[in-house]
Scaffold this motif. Structure first.
Motif, PDB file in Angstrom:
ATOM      1  N   ASN A 143     -28.391  24.510  16.676  1.00 30.20           N
ATOM      2  CA  ASN A 143     -27.314  24.923  17.612  1.00 30.20           C
ATOM      3  C   ASN A 143     -28.025  25.228  18.824  1.00 30.20           C
ATOM      4  O   ASN A 143     -27.239  25.516  20.270  1.00 30.20           O
ATOM      5  CB  ASN A 143     -26.592  26.217  17.283  1.00 30.20           C
ATOM      6  N   LYS A 145     -29.477  22.842  21.349  1.00 30.08           N
ATOM      7  CA  LYS A 145     -29.279  22.094  22.529  1.00 30.08           C
ATOM      8  C   LYS A 145     -27.622  22.998  23.273  1.00 30.08           C
ATOM      9  O   LYS A 145     -26.691  22.449  24.090  1.00 30.08           O
ATOM     10  CB  LYS A 145     -29.153  20.918  22.823  1.00 30.08           C
ATOM     11  N   HIS A 146     -27.042  23.895  22.185  1.00 28.42           N
ATOM     12  CA  HIS A 146     -25.064  23.645  22.245  1.00 28.42           C
ATOM     13  C   HIS A 146     -25.229  25.060  23.302  1.00 28.42           C
ATOM     14  O   HIS A 146     -24.453  25.164  23.777  1.00 28.42           O
ATOM     15  CB  HIS A 146     -24.857  23.621  21.316  1.00 28.42           C
ATOM     16  N   ARG A 271     -30.210  17.863  30.719  1.00 25.01           N
ATOM     17  CA  ARG A 271     -29.013  18.288  29.659  1.00 25.01           C
ATOM     18  C   ARG A 271     -29.159  16.810  28.436  1.00 25.01           C
ATOM     19  O   ARG A 271     -28.317  15.871  29.292  1.00 25.01           O
ATOM     20  CB  ARG A 271     -28.481  18.709  29.732  1.00 25.01           C
ATOM     21  N   HIS A 273     -27.694  17.047  25.906  1.00 25.40           N
ATOM     22  CA  HIS A 273     -26.191  16.971  24.993  1.00 25.40           C
ATOM     23  C   HIS A 273     -25.607  17.638  25.825  1.00 25.40           C
ATOM     24  O   HIS A 273     -25.501  18.018  26.642  1.00 25.40           O
ATOM     25  CB  HIS A 273     -26.741  18.342  23.888  1.00 25.40           C
ATOM     26  N   LEU A 275     -22.203  19.861  27.297  1.00 26.00           N
ATOM     27  CA  LEU A 275     -22.450  21.261  27.787  1.00 26.00           C
ATOM     28  C   LEU A 275     -20.465  21.351  27.491  1.00 26.00           C
ATOM     29  O   LEU A 275     -19.891  20.948  28.309  1.00 26.00           O
ATOM     30  CB  LEU A 275     -22.947  21.702  28.615  1.00 26.00           C
ATOM     31  N   ASP A 280     -21.445  24.587  31.684  1.00 29.45           N
ATOM     32  CA  ASP A 280     -21.554  23.201  32.396  1.00 29.45           C
ATOM     33  C   ASP A 280     -22.655  23.223  33.544  1.00 29.45           C
ATOM     34  O   ASP A 280     -21.714  23.609  34.513  1.00 29.45           O
ATOM     35  CB  ASP A 280     -20.415  21.958  32.127  1.00 29.45           C
TER      36      ASP A 280
ATOM     37  N   GLN B 171     -18.109  30.046  20.533  1.00 23.17           N
ATOM     38  CA  GLN B 171     -17.909  28.598  19.817  1.00 23.17           C
ATOM     39  C   GLN B 171     -18.327  28.400  18.463  1.00 23.17           C
ATOM     40  O   GLN B 171     -18.698  29.593  18.134  1.00 23.17           O
ATOM     41  CB  GLN B 171     -19.302  28.238  20.873  1.00 23.17           C
ATOM     42  N   LYS B 173     -18.359  25.569  14.378  1.00 19.83           N
ATOM     43  CA  LYS B 173     -18.315  24.391  14.399  1.00 19.83           C
ATOM     44  C   LYS B 173     -19.053  24.628  13.040  1.00 19.83           C
ATOM     45  O   LYS B 173     -19.481  24.911  12.340  1.00 19.83           O
ATOM     46  CB  LYS B 173     -20.532  23.777  15.143  1.00 19.83           C
ATOM     47  N   ALA B 179     -19.485  18.447  17.171  1.00 25.66           N
ATOM     48  CA  ALA B 179     -19.997  18.766  18.435  1.00 25.66           C
ATOM     49  C   ALA B 179     -19.066  20.463  17.793  1.00 25.66           C
ATOM     50  O   ALA B 179     -17.958  20.445  17.781  1.00 25.66           O
ATOM     51  CB  ALA B 179     -19.524  18.494  19.317  1.00 25.66           C
ATOM     52  N   PRO B 180     -19.538  22.006  18.685  1.00 32.47           N
ATOM     53  CA  PRO B 180     -18.915  22.465  18.397  1.00 32.47           C
ATOM     54  C   PRO B 180     -17.509  22.478  19.972  1.00 32.47           C
ATOM     55  O   PRO B 180     -17.621  21.865  20.642  1.00 32.47           O
ATOM     56  CB  PRO B 180     -19.903  23.965  19.219  1.00 32.47           C
TER      57      PRO B 180
END
Lengths: 404, 404
Positions: A143, A145-146, A271, A273, A275, A280, B171, B173, B179-180
């Motif tokens: 999780n 990077k999310h 970034r 990944h 977002l 974002d 979020q 997942k 991806a989430p």
């Protein structure tokens, strides 16, 4: 005339003006103070002296009313303060209201509502992952990077810089121990962080957008998230850190307004990944801050963590914290998470600096893996300011006292 | 005469007398109220009417000053209140100060300082372990029998019974998602808990001993720890629950003093593992409470969790929470953790009742796995009282409102 004859480039010049709360010798009265060089201006008394409309906001024993007043008031009050310390007639009138810093007692500058701590440095998270899960394919959890990972801490044990920290006791259990043992922590650590102070509240059910960060956050401070690694390791699965952190969290006595840090804003790291939209920040103003932190034990600098390397920004953390509809209250405090840069000398915890005790730090007074009783940990920081000046952040310091 | 002609065995008779905060129609004034049957006594006005020395403690908009007054004051005030509602001359004088419950608005009865949530039911922890780690050798984590696992929650979103709960977004997942994704929670759950309210504070560095529980804890309430299981599952490694919990926690409007629950005290389940001295309650007074909880969705009872089955007691939780030197503040609230008994119909969460959505609950208005918009969840409870009477706990109820 003092306190106005500051050395050129003083990091606490009129371009800075952080807020704190102080009392004078022999008095229990707490007053809002504004720092100029090595002096504190009694801001409430100054407002009264000059007939300012801000006497009510500034003549308080805590910053909370000012925090609650909102962005427009913050800018207006700062503009007034700037005039008071720069316009000669004002300076003259206010001179008796400046007190030398060593003569006053500094207090926790605001009442902490909720305290949240994040985990936003990629270098820190990767170091911790490598130390505790050496066999994992990826040192980051899936999780990481999310979303900016965070958790709630104990607001009742947030203390002001200078407060002694008693070594906490608790349970620990090494993998080889047959059962947990009880005693003072043997792996007492620091975490060099930046704390963000919420001013303007938000109602339940209303997430705060990325772009509204500056409407809600008043300013920042340095924060030491003291951590007992042995207690934490035994307790934290599955619900996270608890007693390993809740014994004390130290914050600097000075809250630097975001308005003093406009020149320090930087774009955060690229970034890697994609977002989700609420996080974002590609189209937003730069959300990072270029704060150069220095960590010293007993006066010896052991690390210089660069805040500009943080993957998640304070604006993203605020958006995430409220995206589920959680409300904000005046006085909410959230920590950035340990600040660690890519270099060894930029790591913000002893856990990383000694690789969980495998290595030792050489200090003038002996070797260290984790903190010893009597150790004094002091964090300082500065940021780029206007015209090449530096903006100083108030130090956060604390001494380890032996467990009873 | 009403409100004194209560039916025999009324669970809110003079043996109970829980405290709340209410306001009258058309007034913003908050007042401390004491419940008798289906009426609320304006306690501050009653104290004034009778010339009681407790008018200052009771004539407040929140319970916090009473909570801070300490054990002796709590007993003295309770003794006075008992006389007011039982001695005929007092009853007559106070009759105009009783308001029918439906005519008043109930508010959060105290300002919450820190909020901690525990995980103290062995049945619950084993169920959760089996659901999420079906291949593990032991459904409990290695630390579970050695310490009461807990974490800090968000005190700013603790709301009073009756407050609508907006379905949180965030979020999630699934393991199969690349991806989430972002959106309203699709696994919105309840947790049936009991909340303990701290009155007497303790200083930093001073652990509270097991035997001092009643010196610090004023009373208890029902607590619904709303949980978004999908948000929680994605976020909680490695630092624990955050947004999956922080959107709302509901508490009953009535705080039942421990003094009303003396007959409900029971010995907790046999300890299967030796306990470290600070948690060892073998020589202490019984630390459990025999509270019979009932959980209903839209009026249909789905579960009856027995609080007497909790492995860790509230006294142990308090001792653990402070053993590292963490201070207590007046208004600290801690939840027991989900109450689940050994039987299927005694499970305190939908996660367990539907085995994470594998099974469905049959309600008169349709099947459920997790909560749907519009669902009203209501928890009630009672405890054995003096002479065979029941002591009623105030209900905690909340309706799920669709995300925007």
């Amino acid at each position: 005339m003092p306190p106005f004859d500051l050395p050129e480039g003083d990091p606490f010049g009129p371009h800075n003006l952080p807020y704190g709360v102080f009392s004078l010798p022999g008095s229990a009265d707490r007053r809002i103070g504004v720092r100029l060089g090595d002096h504190v201006l009694d801001a409430g008394a100054a407002a009264l002296t000059l007939g300012s409309p801000y006497a009510t906001l500034l003549g308080r024993p805590t910053l909370n009313p000012l925090l609650a007043a909102g962005r427009t008031a913050w800018s207006d009050v700062r503009r007034a303060l700037t005039a008071w310390v720069t316009v000669p007639s004002h300076r003259e009138a206010l001179e008796p209201l400046f007190h030398p810093l060593p003569s006053v007692t500094l207090h926790l500058p605001f009442e902490v509502a909720d305290y949240v701590d994040f985990y936003a440095s990629e270098n820190h998270a990767r170091n911790v992952g490598q130390i505790f899960r050496p066999d994992a394919a990826d040192s980051l959890t899936p999780n990481w990077k999310h979303l900016p990972i965070g958790y709630h801490g104990r607001s009742g044990t947030v203390v002001v810089s200078g407060t002694d920290v008693v070594r906490p006791s608790g349970q620990r259990k090494a993998p080889t121990d047959p059962a947990p043992v009880f005693g003072p922590s043997v792996r007492l650590d620091i975490e060099a962080e930046v704390g963000f102070v919420v001013g303007t509240p938000s109602p339940m059910g209303s997430p705060v957008a990325l772009g509204d960060f500056r409407e809600h956050v008043f300013g920042l401070c340095l924060l030491n998230d003291w951590s007992a690694r042995d207690l934490q390791a035994w307790e934290y699965v599955p619900l996270g850190p608890f007693l390993g952190k809740s014994f004390a969290t130290s914050v600097s006595a000075w809250i630097t307004p975001l308005d003093a840090l406009d020149e320090a804003r930087v774009t955060p790291p690229e970034r890697t990944h994609p977002l989700l939209p609420y996080l974002d920040d590609a189209q937003e103003e730069p959300g990072g801050y270029d704060l150069r932190i220095s960590v010293a034990v007993n006066g010896h600098v052991i690390s210089e963590p660069p805040f500009s390397t943080m993957y998640w920004t304070a604006a993203q953390q605020l958006a995430h914290m409220t995206v589920n509809g959680a409300s904000l209250r005046t006085g909410d405090l959230y920590g950035s998470g340990t600040v660690s840069g890519p270099a060894e000398r930029e790591r913000g915890s002893l856990l990383e600096l000694t690789w969980n005790g495998r290595d030792t730090l050489e200090l003038p007074d002996g070797k260290r893996t984790f903190l010893e009783d009597g150790d004094v940990v002091t964090m300082t920081a500065w940021a780029p300011g206007p015209d090449g000046a530096r903006v100083g952040l108030g130090e956060v310091t604390g001494r380890i006292v032996a467990a009873d």
